[in-house]
Write a protein that holds these residues in place. Structure first.
Motif, PDB file in Angstrom:
ATOM      1  N   LYS B  31       9.825 -21.113 -22.205  1.00 45.87           N
ATOM      2  CA  LYS B  31       8.891 -21.211 -23.330  1.00 45.87           C
ATOM      3  C   LYS B  31       9.580 -21.549 -24.654  1.00 45.87           C
ATOM      4  O   LYS B  31       9.077 -22.359 -25.420  1.00 45.87           O
ATOM      5  N   ASN B  32      10.733 -20.975 -24.913  1.00 45.03           N
ATOM      6  CA  ASN B  32      11.387 -21.252 -26.200  1.00 45.03           C
ATOM      7  C   ASN B  32      11.970 -22.657 -26.263  1.00 45.03           C
ATOM      8  O   ASN B  32      11.919 -23.308 -27.305  1.00 45.03           O
ATOM      9  N   TYR B  35       9.006 -24.881 -26.652  1.00 46.38           N
ATOM     10  CA  TYR B  35       8.428 -24.689 -27.980  1.00 46.38           C
ATOM     11  C   TYR B  35       9.263 -25.411 -29.043  1.00 46.38           C
ATOM     12  O   TYR B  35       8.737 -26.096 -29.910  1.00 46.38           O
ATOM     13  N   ASN B  36      10.569 -25.236 -28.969  1.00 40.11           N
ATOM     14  CA  ASN B  36      11.441 -25.862 -29.959  1.00 40.11           C
ATOM     15  C   ASN B  36      11.327 -27.388 -29.916  1.00 40.11           C
ATOM     16  O   ASN B  36      11.252 -28.052 -30.946  1.00 40.11           O
ATOM     17  N   TYR B  39       7.947 -28.250 -31.308  1.00 44.69           N
ATOM     18  CA  TYR B  39       7.952 -28.033 -32.757  1.00 44.69           C
ATOM     19  C   TYR B  39       8.620 -29.212 -33.472  1.00 44.69           C
ATOM     20  O   TYR B  39       8.125 -29.714 -34.471  1.00 44.69           O
ATOM     21  N   ARG B  40       9.751 -29.659 -32.943  1.00 40.14           N
ATOM     22  CA  ARG B  40      10.458 -30.771 -33.568  1.00 40.14           C
ATOM     23  C   ARG B  40       9.666 -32.068 -33.460  1.00 40.14           C
ATOM     24  O   ARG B  40       9.786 -32.952 -34.296  1.00 40.14           O
ATOM     25  N   ASP B  49       2.611 -24.167 -31.079  1.00 34.70           N
ATOM     26  CA  ASP B  49       2.174 -23.027 -30.272  1.00 34.70           C
ATOM     27  C   ASP B  49       1.079 -23.455 -29.290  1.00 34.70           C
ATOM     28  O   ASP B  49       1.153 -23.187 -28.090  1.00 34.70           O
ATOM     29  N   ARG B 120       8.458 -16.924 -39.835  1.00 31.06           N
ATOM     30  CA  ARG B 120       7.945 -16.428 -38.574  1.00 31.06           C
ATOM     31  C   ARG B 120       8.731 -16.976 -37.389  1.00 31.06           C
ATOM     32  O   ARG B 120       8.861 -16.343 -36.362  1.00 31.06           O
ATOM     33  N   ASP B 121       9.231 -18.205 -37.577  1.00 29.02           N
ATOM     34  CA  ASP B 121       9.818 -18.886 -36.432  1.00 29.02           C
ATOM     35  C   ASP B 121      11.324 -18.758 -36.337  1.00 29.02           C
ATOM     36  O   ASP B 121      11.881 -18.853 -35.277  1.00 29.02           O
ATOM     37  N   ILE B 122      11.952 -18.591 -37.472  1.00 28.93           N
ATOM     38  CA  ILE B 122      13.404 -18.669 -37.450  1.00 28.93           C
ATOM     39  C   ILE B 122      14.004 -17.286 -37.642  1.00 28.93           C
ATOM     40  O   ILE B 122      14.037 -16.767 -38.751  1.00 28.93           O
ATOM     41  N   PRO B 123      14.439 -16.703 -36.556  1.00 28.41           N
ATOM     42  CA  PRO B 123      15.069 -15.402 -36.718  1.00 28.41           C
ATOM     43  C   PRO B 123      16.417 -15.584 -37.390  1.00 28.41           C
ATOM     44  O   PRO B 123      17.176 -16.470 -37.038  1.00 28.41           O
ATOM     45  N   ARG B 135      19.356 -22.913 -45.354  1.00 32.54           N
ATOM     46  CA  ARG B 135      19.075 -23.185 -43.956  1.00 32.54           C
ATOM     47  C   ARG B 135      17.635 -23.679 -43.775  1.00 32.54           C
ATOM     48  O   ARG B 135      17.390 -24.643 -43.046  1.00 32.54           O
ATOM     49  N   ASP B 139      16.464 -27.320 -42.612  1.00 33.04           N
ATOM     50  CA  ASP B 139      15.537 -27.429 -41.487  1.00 33.04           C
ATOM     51  C   ASP B 139      14.341 -28.299 -41.863  1.00 33.04           C
ATOM     52  O   ASP B 139      13.920 -29.166 -41.096  1.00 33.04           O
TER      53      ASP B 139
END
Ligand SMILES: [Zn+2]
Lengths: 216, 202
Positions: B31-32, B35-36, B39-40, B49, B120-123, B135, B139
């Motif tokens: 999923k990640n 998702y990434n 997202y890109r 999402d 929310r997305d970038i820990p 950063r 991004d």
């Protein structure tokens, strides 16, 4: 003068030859021989060196870009979406799809923990059987590979039990629907499914991982 | 039995037999990454999402058609890529431009009251505000630069430089010859270098 011209020509030729390989070079995909040829060329060719530097810096920048991840609610949202999605398509007949869709939905709902209760699911199953039996007395399925209900083992997972019942039910609906014992078995089987409400609330990723271990 | 140690192939086989735990494991594995990638491609978390969920719904519905001649990850990236392109087509019919959210990334980050934004997305475990802002800013600029690329180039450069796929895998995902993948990557990197010149050190 002549040798200078010769060198220029050689440089041009090398450029034409190596230019398409510069990405492979940056990505480390060349043989060591080829890599050395390009390294030699980069010493004398600024244009290619510039390209290599550009590619490398873009690659590094993208490589270092933050990785975006799904929100914590992703898993539960996906489960709900799958439960409400239409049945699998392919070569199945419409009735078959409807039938499988509802029953598969029930299986998923149990596994994924939707808010259906077991009695409701059983009622839905009975309704579907009734529809198929009444509306389509000649409904046949040629793809039945069922093992008989009587051969089911006690340690089979619920989903397998249900599937066996469904298969046998299908194979028997052509003859005498009322004599179909598998339908009865199916509804009791659905009724007896444990309904654990605590599992069903907003399944987070961690919960899903726990569930996964429990169920395996 | 523990799903975690199973290969993708055996997980798929289990899925085909209606094994919910195996399905959850596949989703957990991919999923990640998906998702990434999405997202890109689309540039905002809401659509990413939605589309990522759609990838796994599609996978679920098409489980019976999956054949092991391609890898699961290739298959998922292909589904995801097609969905991104479809959604882009639908969106361009509704509105003009790349999408509403992207342009807002030009604005200063953090001061627009958009709580659902990058945080929310970038820990990020470091608490150095300057670094964090830099950063996010980087991004955002990457995202804007990617959005300027034609979809085919964008797909290839994201799959290679962000998702870390090999040329051969990308060729399979986008159903193109290796040479096409290479030339798209070449062009994409050249274009990105221009769009991102302010962020390049050399
Ligand atoms: Zn050169």
């Amino acid at each position: 003068m002549k040798s200078e011209q010769h060198n220029n020509q050689k440089l041009k030729n090398d450029c034409r030859r190596f230019s398409p390989q510069l990405n492979d070079y940056v990505d480390g995909r060349l043989t060591s021989d080829n890599t050395w040829q390009i390294k030699d060329h980069l010493v004398v060719c600024n244009a290619c060196l510039q390209k290599v530097n550009n590619f490398t810096s873009v690659m590094r920048l993208l490589n270092d870009a933050p990785k975006h991840e799904t929100a914590p609610s992703f898993m539960s949202a996906l489960e709900a979406r799958i439960a409400s999605s239409p049945a699998k398509t392919s070569t199945q007949s419409r009735i078959d799809r409807l039938f499988n869709g509802i029953l598969r939905g029930m299986l998923e709902e149990r596994g994924f923990g939707l808010r259906f209760t077991a009695p409701f699911a059983a009622a839905a199953a009975c309704a579907v059987f009734a529809c198929i039996v009444l509306v389509h007395p000649l409904y046949t399925s040629t793809s039945v590979t069922s093992s008989s209900v009587s051969s089911m083992q006690s340690d089979m997972p619920d989903s397998a039990v249900l599937q066996t019942c469904i298969n046998q039910h299908r194979s028997e609906t052509t003859s005498d629907p009322l004599a179909d014992t598998s339908a009865q078995l199916l509804s009791t089987s659905v009724d007896s499914l444990p309904y654990d409400a605590s599992k069903n609330k907003n399944l987070s990723d961690d919960d899903a991982a726990v569930l996964l271990d429990e169920e395996m | 039995m523990i799903c975690l140690s199973l290969s993708d192939t055996s997980l798929i086989e289990r899925c085909q037999r209606n094994d919910v735990a195996a399905f959850n494991e596949i989703v957990g594995r991919y999923k990640n990454k998906i998702y990434n990638y999405v997202y890109r491609m689309v540039g905002n978390s809401e659509d990413a999402d939605d589309l990522t969920q759609e990838v796994f719904v599609k996978m679920y519905l098409a489980l019976d058609t999956f054949r092991n001649h391609s890898s699961l990850s290739t298959w998922l990236y292909r589904i995801a890529g097609n969905l991104c392109i479809d959604s882009h087509r639908k969106r361009s019919r509704r509105e003009t431009g790349f999408g509403g959210t992207i342009s807002s990334l030009d604005e200063p980050i953090g001061g627009d009251g958009n709580d659902d934004g990058p945080s929310r997305d970038i820990p990020d475990n470091t608490f150095e505000p300057a670094k964090v802002v830099a950063r996010y800013e980087m991004d955002a600029h990457i995202q804007i630069a990617l959005a300027k690329l034609p979809e085919k180039m964008r797909t290839v450069v994201i799959l290679h430089d962000i998702e870390g796929l090999q040329y051969e895998e990308i060729a399979e995902v986008v159903s193109c010859p290796l040479g096409t993948v290479k030339s798209r990557l070449f062009n994409a990197r050249t274009a990105l270098r221009q769009h991102l010149s302010a962020y390049m050190e050399c």
